[in-house]
Motif scaffolding. Structure first.
Motif, short mmCIF file in Angstrom:
data_model
loop_
_atom_site.label_atom_id
_atom_site.label_comp_id
_atom_site.label_asym_id
_atom_site.label_seq_id
_atom_site.Cartn_x
_atom_site.Cartn_y
_atom_site.Cartn_z
N LEU A 94 -34.72 48.84 -22.18
CA LEU A 94 -33.40 49.51 -21.82
C LEU A 94 -32.26 48.37 -21.73
N ILE A 95 -32.57 47.28 -21.15
CA ILE A 95 -31.64 46.07 -20.60
C ILE A 95 -31.46 45.45 -22.04
N ALA A 96 -32.20 45.12 -22.84
CA ALA A 96 -31.94 44.36 -24.38
C ALA A 96 -31.52 45.10 -25.47
N SER A 97 -31.59 46.50 -25.37
CA SER A 97 -31.16 47.34 -26.38
C SER A 97 -29.51 47.39 -26.42
N THR A 98 -28.98 48.14 -27.46
CA THR A 98 -27.51 48.39 -27.92
C THR A 98 -27.54 49.66 -26.76
N PRO A 99 -26.06 50.03 -26.26
CA PRO A 99 -25.97 51.12 -25.68
C PRO A 99 -26.38 52.55 -26.43
N ARG A 128 -30.12 52.45 -25.76
CA ARG A 128 -30.35 52.68 -24.31
C ARG A 128 -30.40 54.02 -24.17
N ARG A 129 -29.57 55.03 -24.44
CA ARG A 129 -29.25 56.15 -24.14
C ARG A 129 -30.62 56.80 -24.76
N ASP A 130 -30.94 56.30 -25.97
CA ASP A 130 -32.02 57.04 -26.64
C ASP A 130 -33.29 57.00 -25.84
N VAL A 139 -41.59 56.36 -25.38
CA VAL A 139 -40.36 55.75 -25.42
C VAL A 139 -40.21 54.55 -26.42
N HIS A 140 -41.05 54.01 -27.05
CA HIS A 140 -41.23 53.23 -28.23
C HIS A 140 -42.54 52.98 -28.71
N GLN A 141 -42.78 52.92 -29.79
CA GLN A 141 -44.19 52.88 -30.36
C GLN A 141 -44.56 51.38 -30.11
N LEU A 185 -34.56 47.41 -30.59
CA LEU A 185 -33.40 47.63 -30.04
C LEU A 185 -32.12 47.81 -30.43
N GLY A 186 -32.22 47.93 -31.69
CA GLY A 186 -30.87 48.10 -32.49
C GLY A 186 -30.01 47.36 -32.82
N HIS A 187 -30.68 45.94 -32.81
CA HIS A 187 -29.89 44.63 -33.27
C HIS A 187 -30.02 44.38 -34.64
#
Length: 232
Positions: free
Chosen positions: A56-61, A64-66, A162-164, A230-232
């Motif tokens: 949650l902290i390292a991901s993009t906003p 993070r909502r997802d 939450v994630h695979q 993480l969306g980066h």
């Protein structure tokens, strides 16, 4: 592959126990395994919280909502697991008479204005029914807690929802922590060192290898990487 590894691990554990004498008694062995299961659950709970929080902290906003929207099942698994020990505690306290006593029941029925004999009879039956219900709840919640703990450990508290990538990242933390715990706690069987340490290292090494393989397959076949997650 994970199921096959688990079955092979159980078969190896049965062979080890059947082939070599226990270091302590059978009761100590069973209690040790229950302690390991509880320790595994605690390590996974901490690891899951840390892993999900790091995501949650390292991901993009947007990510993070997802991720936050996917927390329902992991949180539900933790709450359902906590319900088992809570029911055990309530049952034990009831059997010990700490929640309600015979005198409190008598005072309650006396307060209703009932005759003394009727109050004694009602308090006796209420205590008997409560005791039987507490025993039933204690037995049922003990079995439930064991099954829920095993399922939470096996599924890493539903972290894959939450994630695979999360189960593959958290699983090695669990097995190497258990390896350190077993080293500290001492061996369960009086086996030769080469057999004992081969068995103890087999679990962590195989789980770590499967986790690496899982991460590589996710990247090769599904284009899932930590950076993209993480969306980066």
């Amino acid at each position: 592959m994970q199921l096959a590894r688990t079955i092979l691990g159980l078969a190896a554990a049965v062979w080890l126990v059947a082939s070599y004498p226990l270091s302590g008694g059978g009761q100590k062995f069973i209690l040790g395994k229950l302690l390991e299961l509880a320790f595994s659950c605690g390590i996974l709970a901490v690891g899951s919280v840390v892993g999900i929080a790091a995501f949650l902290i390292a991901s993009t906003p947007a990510r993070r909502r997802d991720f936050a929207g996917r927390l329902r099942r992991p949180v539900s698994a933790a709450l359902l697991l906590a319900a088992g020990p809570l029911c055990i505690w309530v049952s034990v306290e009831t059997l010990k008479g700490n929640l309600i006593s015979d005198q409190e029941l008598k005072d309650f029925f006396f307060g209703l204005g009932l005759p003394e004999f009727i109050c004694f009879v009602l308090s006796f039956f209420a205590l008997a029914i409560g005791w039987l219900a507490a025993v039933a709840v204690l037995l049922g919640s003990s079995v439930y807690t064991l099954l829920a703990t095993y399922l939470c450990v096996f599924t890493c508290f539903m972290a894959k929802d939450v994630h695979q990538l999360l189960p593959a990242l958290i699983s090695p933390l669990l097995v190497w922590s258990l390896f350190a715990f077993q080293l500290f706690n001492g061996p369960d069987v009086a086996a030769p060192p080469e057999v004992l340490y081969t068995f103890m290292l087999g679990g962590p090494l195989s789980v770590t290898a499967l986790s690496v393989w899982e991460v590589r397959r996710l990247r090769a076949h599904h284009a899932i990487t930590l950076r993209r997650a993480l969306g980066h």
